[in-house]
Design a protein around this motif. Structure first.
Motif, PDB file in Angstrom:
ATOM      1  N   ALA A 216       0.977  -1.038  -0.166  1.00 13.80           N
ATOM      2  CA  ALA A 216      -0.043  -0.247   0.310  1.00 13.80           C
ATOM      3  C   ALA A 216       0.834   1.426  -0.036  1.00 13.80           C
ATOM      4  O   ALA A 216       0.398   2.194  -0.826  1.00 13.80           O
ATOM      5  CB  ALA A 216      -0.972  -0.074   1.176  1.00 13.80           C
ATOM      6  N   ALA A 217       1.931   1.120   0.920  1.00 10.03           N
ATOM      7  CA  ALA A 217       2.927   2.477   0.740  1.00 10.03           C
ATOM      8  C   ALA A 217       3.538   2.665  -0.600  1.00 10.03           C
ATOM      9  O   ALA A 217       4.022   3.863  -0.579  1.00 10.03           O
ATOM     10  CB  ALA A 217       3.915   2.162   1.887  1.00 10.03           C
ATOM     11  N   GLU A 218       3.506   1.801  -1.469  1.00  5.98           N
ATOM     12  CA  GLU A 218       4.133   2.067  -2.461  1.00  5.98           C
ATOM     13  C   GLU A 218       3.274   2.262  -3.805  1.00  5.98           C
ATOM     14  O   GLU A 218       3.734   2.127  -5.099  1.00  5.98           O
ATOM     15  CB  GLU A 218       5.154   0.826  -3.052  1.00  5.98           C
ATOM     16  CG  GLU A 218       6.284   0.512  -1.658  1.00  5.98           C
ATOM     17  CD  GLU A 218       7.039  -0.665  -2.049  1.00  5.98           C
ATOM     18  OE1 GLU A 218       6.904  -1.262  -3.292  1.00  5.98           O
ATOM     19  OE2 GLU A 218       7.556  -1.178  -1.238  1.00  5.98           O
ATOM     20  N   LEU A 219       1.985   2.201  -3.343  1.00  5.57           N
ATOM     21  CA  LEU A 219       1.038   2.186  -4.769  1.00  5.57           C
ATOM     22  C   LEU A 219       1.405   3.426  -5.595  1.00  5.57           C
ATOM     23  O   LEU A 219       1.141   3.237  -6.802  1.00  5.57           O
ATOM     24  CB  LEU A 219      -0.366   2.148  -3.938  1.00  5.57           C
ATOM     25  CG  LEU A 219      -1.518   2.211  -5.132  1.00  5.57           C
ATOM     26  CD1 LEU A 219      -1.472   1.258  -6.054  1.00  5.57           C
ATOM     27  CD2 LEU A 219      -2.726   2.378  -4.353  1.00  5.57           C
ATOM     28  N   GLU A 220       1.240   4.450  -4.959  1.00  7.44           N
ATOM     29  CA  GLU A 220       1.186   5.814  -5.725  1.00  7.44           C
ATOM     30  C   GLU A 220       2.641   5.835  -6.593  1.00  7.44           C
ATOM     31  O   GLU A 220       2.511   6.240  -7.748  1.00  7.44           O
ATOM     32  CB  GLU A 220       1.282   7.060  -4.881  1.00  7.44           C
ATOM     33  CG  GLU A 220       1.406   8.396  -5.495  1.00  7.44           C
ATOM     34  CD  GLU A 220       1.391   9.644  -4.771  1.00  7.44           C
ATOM     35  OE1 GLU A 220       1.105  10.629  -5.247  1.00  7.44           O
ATOM     36  OE2 GLU A 220       1.570   9.337  -3.748  1.00  7.44           O
ATOM     37  N   GLN A 221       3.802   5.564  -6.007  1.00  3.76           N
ATOM     38  CA  GLN A 221       4.971   5.484  -6.517  1.00  3.76           C
ATOM     39  C   GLN A 221       4.953   4.345  -7.890  1.00  3.76           C
ATOM     40  O   GLN A 221       5.324   4.612  -8.913  1.00  3.76           O
ATOM     41  CB  GLN A 221       6.062   5.001  -5.909  1.00  3.76           C
ATOM     42  CG  GLN A 221       7.650   5.343  -6.359  1.00  3.76           C
ATOM     43  CD  GLN A 221       7.713   6.973  -7.025  1.00  3.76           C
ATOM     44  OE1 GLN A 221       7.068   7.827  -6.641  1.00  3.76           O
ATOM     45  NE2 GLN A 221       8.749   7.017  -7.994  1.00  3.76           N
TER      46      GLN A 221
END
Length: 292
Positions: A216-221
């Protein structure tokens, strides 16, 4: 790595209202549409839907834009129709700017779909540019439909997907019956639509509803990195490939499909991007495609 992250930052345009239900940003060749009603789990509102359709049209017409990214602020991608508005008898998207309800009569609710929500699906259907969706949290009902309309979907590992309509005594009103069977097959689509059960991100990946699952923490990137990679490809080729793939899905005639792709091949073979690609291969360097 930090340099790559910095180059993918999106700067808000001066006229952008941070309180708008939808944000539209551009950075180089990538346009970003951000659902921005987090307190309502990004449930639809009329201002959101209107600006969504306008943003897609702008991105299609802006020749500098090569890829469109759809994401959402908050803990959810989208809960779809506004249940509070529905309970209050105001239809699927509440009232318009003048306080006029779109839910008083059946014909009003149909018009709300046809004149507003369906504009997004129809605009996307005509769009040749790639559209990538980053799905965070929950995507329910029409929120899921909107994700399915995109060309590629990247999901957070904690995402939960559900058709959901049947649990509210509704039918899929925003294209779910069109898109879902094409991704997972008729039998599986019917199961998903009839039960309204939630599907995990990894289940969705396994059945072809999403392309990729990331933390989840890497979704945007991860979503923006994919957009950047595609944006670096020759844009006319990318657009022609998209049109050829979707056209081929709508015909069972091989000759028609081959006729289209041969015409496209003839056109792109005369473009400067073709020569650039060949020279880059020969010189063992990264090509720079201009769309010419």
């Amino acid at each position: 790595m930090m340099g790559r992250r910095e180059c993918l930052k999106f700067v808000k345009t001066p006229q952008e209202d941070k309180n708008s239900h939808l944000l539209y940003q551009k950075d180089g060749s990538i346009a970003r549409i951000i659902l921005n009603r987090p307190e309502k789990y990004n449930a639809f509102s009329l201002p959101m839907i209107r600006k969504w359709a306008e943003a897609l049209q702008d991105a299609q017409e802006d020749q500098s834009i090569r890829v469109i990214v759809l994401t959402a602020n908050g803990k959810a991608f989208s809960a779809g129709g506004d249940t509070e508005a529905m309970l209050a008898g105001k239809g699927f998207v509440g009232c318009d700017d003048q306080g006029e309800s779109w839910g008083d009569k059946a014909i009003d609710r149909k018009r709300a779909l046809t004149n507003h929500i369906h504009k997004i699906a129809l605009t996307l259907d005509l769009m040749d540019k790639p559209v990538i969706c980053g799905i965070n949290g929950i995507a329910i009902g029409a929120g899921l439909d909107m994700a399915l309309m995109c060309d590629i979907r990247v999901a957070a590992d904690d995402a939960q997907l559900s058709a959901g309509y049947v649990k509210a005594g509704l039918v899929p009103g925003d294209g779910g019956v069109f898109y879902l069977p094409r991704l997972v097959g008729v039998a599986k689509a019917l199961e998903i639509l009839w039960t309204g059960d939630f599907i995990s991100a990894y289940e969705a990946e396994k059945m072809g509803m999403v392309n990729k699952v990331v933390p989840a923490a890497e979704l945007e990137q991860a979503t923006l990195e994919m957009a950047k990679k595609i944006a670096e490809s020759p844009p006319v080729c990318v657009q022609m490939i998209k049109r050829a793939v979707y056209s081929a899905q709508r015909t069972n005639d091989l000759r028609t499909a081959l006729d289209l792709i041969s015409s496209q091949m003839a056109i792109v073979s005369e473009m400067s991007d073709h020569k650039e690609g060949l020279n880059a291969l020969k010189e063992k360097r990264k090509p720079v495609f201009t769309g010419h």
